[in-house]
Design an enzyme around this catalytic site. Structure first.
Site, PDB file in Angstrom:
ATOM      1  N   ASP A 200      11.681  -3.345  14.348  1.00 49.95           N
ATOM      2  CA  ASP A 200      11.080  -3.663  13.052  1.00 49.95           C
ATOM      3  C   ASP A 200      12.082  -4.550  12.301  1.00 49.95           C
ATOM      4  O   ASP A 200      13.108  -4.074  11.808  1.00 49.95           O
ATOM      5  CB  ASP A 200      10.820  -2.349  12.307  1.00 49.95           C
ATOM      6  CG  ASP A 200      10.389  -2.576  10.860  1.00 49.95           C
ATOM      7  OD1 ASP A 200      10.413  -3.717  10.387  1.00 49.95           O
ATOM      8  OD2 ASP A 200      10.047  -1.566  10.207  1.00 49.95           O
ATOM      9  N   CYS A 366       8.763   4.617   1.253  1.00 42.89           N
ATOM     10  CA  CYS A 366       8.047   4.758   2.533  1.00 42.89           C
ATOM     11  C   CYS A 366       8.994   5.203   3.647  1.00 42.89           C
ATOM     12  O   CYS A 366       8.874   4.733   4.793  1.00 42.89           O
ATOM     13  CB  CYS A 366       7.347   3.462   2.945  1.00 42.89           C
ATOM     14  SG  CYS A 366       6.139   2.912   1.746  1.00 42.89           S
TER      15      CYS A 366
HETATM   16  N1  PMP Z   1       9.369  -1.932   7.812  1.00 44.05           N
HETATM   17  C1  PMP Z   1      10.321  -2.086   6.887  1.00 44.05           C
HETATM   18  C2  PMP Z   1      11.748  -1.862   7.277  1.00 44.05           C
HETATM   19  C3  PMP Z   1       9.975  -2.463   5.593  1.00 44.05           C
HETATM   20  O1  PMP Z   1      10.932  -2.601   4.671  1.00 44.05           O
HETATM   21  C4  PMP Z   1       8.626  -2.681   5.266  1.00 44.05           C
HETATM   22  C5  PMP Z   1       8.198  -3.077   3.866  1.00 44.05           C
HETATM   23  N2  PMP Z   1       8.755  -2.303   2.852  1.00 44.05           N
HETATM   24  C6  PMP Z   1       7.676  -2.526   6.280  1.00 44.05           C
HETATM   25  C7  PMP Z   1       8.075  -2.164   7.533  1.00 44.05           C
HETATM   26  C8  PMP Z   1       6.222  -2.764   6.011  1.00 44.05           C
HETATM   27  O2  PMP Z   1       6.012  -4.090   5.699  1.00 44.05           O
HETATM   28  P1  PMP Z   1       4.530  -4.572   5.311  1.00 44.05           P
HETATM   29  O3  PMP Z   1       4.121  -3.751   4.141  1.00 44.05           O
HETATM   30  O4  PMP Z   1       4.682  -6.007   4.987  1.00 44.05           O
HETATM   31  O5  PMP Z   1       3.672  -4.311   6.509  1.00 44.05           O
END
Ligand code: PMP
Length: 409
Positions: A200, A366
């Site tokens: 990721d 999150c």
């Molecule tokens: N992975 C990480 C490490 C993130 O920081 C984020 C966004 N905060 C995401 C995934 C998700 O990204 P998106 O909402 O653009 O799908």
């Protein structure tokens, strides 16, 4: 380019009194060149790519495919067929998990008792798809745990990734404490046991030169809106042989070669993963963002971000009752400083800062398993980028130093 040139190129900062924007890990501001690329597509090239035989549709296809080539080059990938456009990181990771579930090929087989390994600091987007995959296949979800500075040790990698491991998913950079995970070591270990690797890169691509080819990972995901691009466009890099073997999870128009009443053959990669009308304007914007980041250069981005991060952390050291999570070394934060103030709820801290027009994020980011690991429910996150200034940091530190007083301490 300097910070002043960059700010001059971004209308958001040319407003009379722009807020202090310290929520760059959530979304970055877009340079005019990015916005112009999106608008120009919509104004002059707006036709459905791939579908029409007329010139305008061909031009739309050309813009979209040029963006794919640009993104591939940005990641040092020579074969643009390995770039799948998605909506965002979340969709990219879900695409991998859902395609694995749908594919009947030994390379993607996961049996009850096999391991899927993640880190405890993952964003939910790189956790929930694997929870679901584990639940459906009967695999065990295993967590690599960092030390208190955010580092995942060699011993942790060795012991969690075993012969039973079929897939390893890890963030390149944590969205909570900004720490770079040792993905080279994780990928090496995963490959030695024959496991797939999904990285990721949402928090990495705007801060460092990511050479996806040299990392040796199987899949790499990120979002355009976290690297000066527009919302609604994301990327999944996948190794060509794996993409070819995987069955798609969305089906319909654009992703087929030939359809009969009962069955269909799929289009070659990457198109078989891009069902329906694509976000060509977004792809054009993302390509412009790649160009813009190349123009600033990662040396400048790193030095500006690290200098400002050091100022933030030094300022916090002077204050009573502040805990900063992760490394004590500012250059190991990639601009992300998550913290708590004793006795103050993170939402109150963010609200007080907001009254001074300072944008920070408060909550669990999150990443609730990481909050549980740290023994907290939530925290405040300040995240900086190369267009932020010393003056903005001073305003932030000044306001922060008043928070405890405002809260009655
Ligand atoms: N992975 C990480 C490490 C993130 O920081 C984020 C966004 N905060 C995401 C995934 C998700 O990204 P998106 O909402 O653009 O799908």
């Amino acid at each position: 380019m300097t910070v002043h040139d960059i700010r001059h190129n971004i209308s958001f900062f040319r407003q009379e009194r722009p807020p202090v924007y310290f929520d760059n890990s959530a979304t970055t501001q877009q340079p005019d060149e990015v916005i112009r690329a999106v608008i120009n597509f919509s104004r002059y090239t707006n036709a459905n790519p791939f579908r029409g035989l007329y010139d305008l549709s061909g031009e739309a296809t050309a813009v979209y495919e040029a963006a794919r080539k640009k993104v591939a080059a940005f990641l040092n990938i020579s074969d643009p067929r390995q770039i799948v456009f998605t909506r965002n990181t979340t969709e990219s990771i879900n695409l991998v998990a859902e395609c694995i579930l749908r594919t009947n090929h030994s390379r993607f087989r996961i049996d009850p008792g096999d391991r899927i390994v993640v880190t405890v600091s993952e964003h939910h987007s790189n956790l929930l798809p694997w929870q679901r995959l584990a639940r459906i296949t009967g695999a065990r979800l295993v967590f690599m745990e960092p030390d208190s500075t955010g580092l995942i040790t060699d011993a942790e990698i060795e012991s969690r990734i075993t012969d039973r491991t079929k897939l390893v998913a890890a963030a390149h950079v944590s969205n909570v404490w900004g720490r770079v995970n040792p993905i080279d070591k994780i990928i090496l270990r995963a490959r030695s046991v024959g496991a797939l690797t999904v990285i990721d890169g949402a928090q990495a691509v705007a801060h460092m030169k990511v050479d996806v080819r040299n990392t040796g990972c199987d899949f790499y995901a990120f979002s355009g809106h976290k690297m000066l691009g527009p919302m609604g466009i994301g990327v999944l890099f996948g190794r060509a042989d794996l993409l070819e073997q995987l069955d798609p999870f969305l089906s319909g128009g654009e992703m087929i070669e030939y359809v009969t009443r009962e069955s269909a053959t799929y289009a070659p990669i990457p198109h078989k993963f891009e069902a329906g009308t694509v976000n060509a304007a977004g792809a054009a914007g993302l390509a412009a963002a790649c160009d813009y980041i190349d123009k600033i250069g990662f040396d400048y981005i790193k030095s500006q971000v690290n200098t400002l991060t050091a100022e933030v952390m030094n300022g916090m050291r002077e204050m009573e009752g502040i805990t900063v999570y992760g490394s004590r070394n500012p250059s190991e934060h990639n601009g992300i400083v998550s913290f708590s103030i004793a006795g103050c709820h993170p939402h109150d801290v963010a609200s007080i800062l907001n009254e001074d027009h300072i944008c920070v994020r408060a909550g669990h980011h999150c990443a609730q398993p990481l909050m549980q690991f740290l023994g907290i429910g939530s925290c405040v996150r300040c995240s900086l980028y190369a267009y932020n200034t010393h003056r903005e940091v001073s305003r932030f530190i000044d306001c922060l130093s008043r928070v405890r007083k405002v809260m009655g301490y």
